[in-house]
Design a protein around this motif. Structure first.
Motif, PDB file in Angstrom:
ATOM      1  N   GLY A 218       0.877  -1.177   0.107  1.00 23.90           N
ATOM      2  CA  GLY A 218       0.081   0.021  -0.016  1.00 23.90           C
ATOM      3  C   GLY A 218       0.812   1.360   0.082  1.00 23.90           C
ATOM      4  N   VAL A 219       2.006   1.245   0.873  1.00 31.55           N
ATOM      5  CA  VAL A 219       2.568   2.352   0.840  1.00 31.55           C
ATOM      6  C   VAL A 219       3.452   2.583  -0.512  1.00 31.55           C
ATOM      7  N   ALA A 220       3.829   1.415  -1.069  1.00 29.47           N
ATOM      8  CA  ALA A 220       4.640   1.534  -2.106  1.00 29.47           C
ATOM      9  C   ALA A 220       3.700   2.103  -3.392  1.00 29.47           C
ATOM     10  N   CYS A 221       2.450   1.928  -3.528  1.00 27.18           N
ATOM     11  CA  CYS A 221       1.445   2.258  -4.514  1.00 27.18           C
ATOM     12  C   CYS A 221       1.010   3.459  -4.134  1.00 27.18           C
ATOM     13  N   ARG A 222       1.172   4.091  -2.980  1.00 22.48           N
ATOM     14  CA  ARG A 222       0.369   5.274  -2.602  1.00 22.48           C
ATOM     15  C   ARG A 222       1.249   6.651  -3.672  1.00 22.48           C
ATOM     16  N   PRO A 223       2.325   6.706  -3.836  1.00 20.86           N
ATOM     17  CA  PRO A 223       2.726   7.545  -4.574  1.00 20.86           C
ATOM     18  C   PRO A 223       2.483   7.505  -6.058  1.00 20.86           C
ATOM     19  N   LEU A 224       1.908   6.662  -6.737  1.00 26.83           N
ATOM     20  CA  LEU A 224       1.188   6.541  -7.915  1.00 26.83           C
ATOM     21  C   LEU A 224      -0.186   6.936  -8.163  1.00 26.83           C
ATOM     22  N   LEU A 225      -0.782   7.422  -7.108  1.00 23.52           N
ATOM     23  CA  LEU A 225      -2.097   7.919  -7.017  1.00 23.52           C
ATOM     24  C   LEU A 225      -1.835   9.570  -7.057  1.00 23.52           C
TER      25      LEU A 225
ATOM     26  N   ARG B 254      -2.694  13.213  -5.307  1.00 26.03           N
ATOM     27  CA  ARG B 254      -2.984  13.189  -3.982  1.00 26.03           C
ATOM     28  C   ARG B 254      -4.170  12.976  -3.428  1.00 26.03           C
ATOM     29  N   PRO B 255      -5.264  13.429  -4.150  1.00 26.76           N
ATOM     30  CA  PRO B 255      -6.746  13.424  -3.582  1.00 26.76           C
ATOM     31  C   PRO B 255      -7.287  12.058  -3.477  1.00 26.76           C
ATOM     32  N   TYR B 256      -6.550  11.159  -4.331  1.00 25.45           N
ATOM     33  CA  TYR B 256      -7.185   9.643  -4.168  1.00 25.45           C
ATOM     34  C   TYR B 256      -6.293   9.029  -3.487  1.00 25.45           C
ATOM     35  N   ARG B 257      -5.206   9.560  -2.573  1.00 25.46           N
ATOM     36  CA  ARG B 257      -4.415   8.379  -1.881  1.00 25.46           C
ATOM     37  C   ARG B 257      -5.154   8.045  -0.661  1.00 25.46           C
ATOM     38  N   VAL B 258      -6.205   8.436  -0.336  1.00 25.85           N
ATOM     39  CA  VAL B 258      -6.964   7.931   0.892  1.00 25.85           C
ATOM     40  C   VAL B 258      -7.523   6.630   0.696  1.00 25.85           C
TER      41      VAL B 258
END
Length: 116
Positions: A78-85, A87-91
């Motif tokens: 999850g943390v690794a994929c987070r930057p791929l989204l 900012r508003p969709y990282r939740v």
């Protein structure tokens, strides 16, 4: 007929800063992870069985360390994929982790209450 007024109202009614919401959801992830692990092992101690075959295999092979490693891999992905989204969709990442673990915790509590 226009929905413009309703849209404005909704936007203000649930206007939440995405950064704050994400932080809150990561806290929920941590709490739900702990809740799932604790209730799973409490249930196993009472004679219940793990229904998730991957978790069952990790627990039978490595015990608590296997379960924690499984959770760590999920959080790391999850943390690794987070930057791929954007900012508003990282939740979506912490919500996607917290929801099933919260449901599992609640389910475990219900099952435990049936045998206690």
């Amino acid at each position: 007929m226009s929905s413009e007024g309703a849209d404005v109202y909704l936007r203000h009614a649930i206007d939440v800063d995405p950064v704050r919401l994400e932080r809150l959801l990561w806290i929920v992830v941590a709490l739900s992870l702990v809740g799932d692990v604790v209730t799973t092992f409490a249930g196993l101690h009472l004679g219940l069985a793990e229904s998730n075959p991957v978790a069952r295999s990790a627990i039978s092979g490595y015990g608590l360390a296997g379960m924690l490693a499984l959770k760590a891999v999920a959080v790391a992905l999850g943390v690794a994929c987070r930057p791929l989204l954007p900012r508003p969709y990282r939740v979506v990442i912490p919500a996607g982790l917290a929801l099933p673990w919260t449901i599992a915790t609640l389910s475990n509590l219900v099952l435990i209450s049936t045998v206690v």
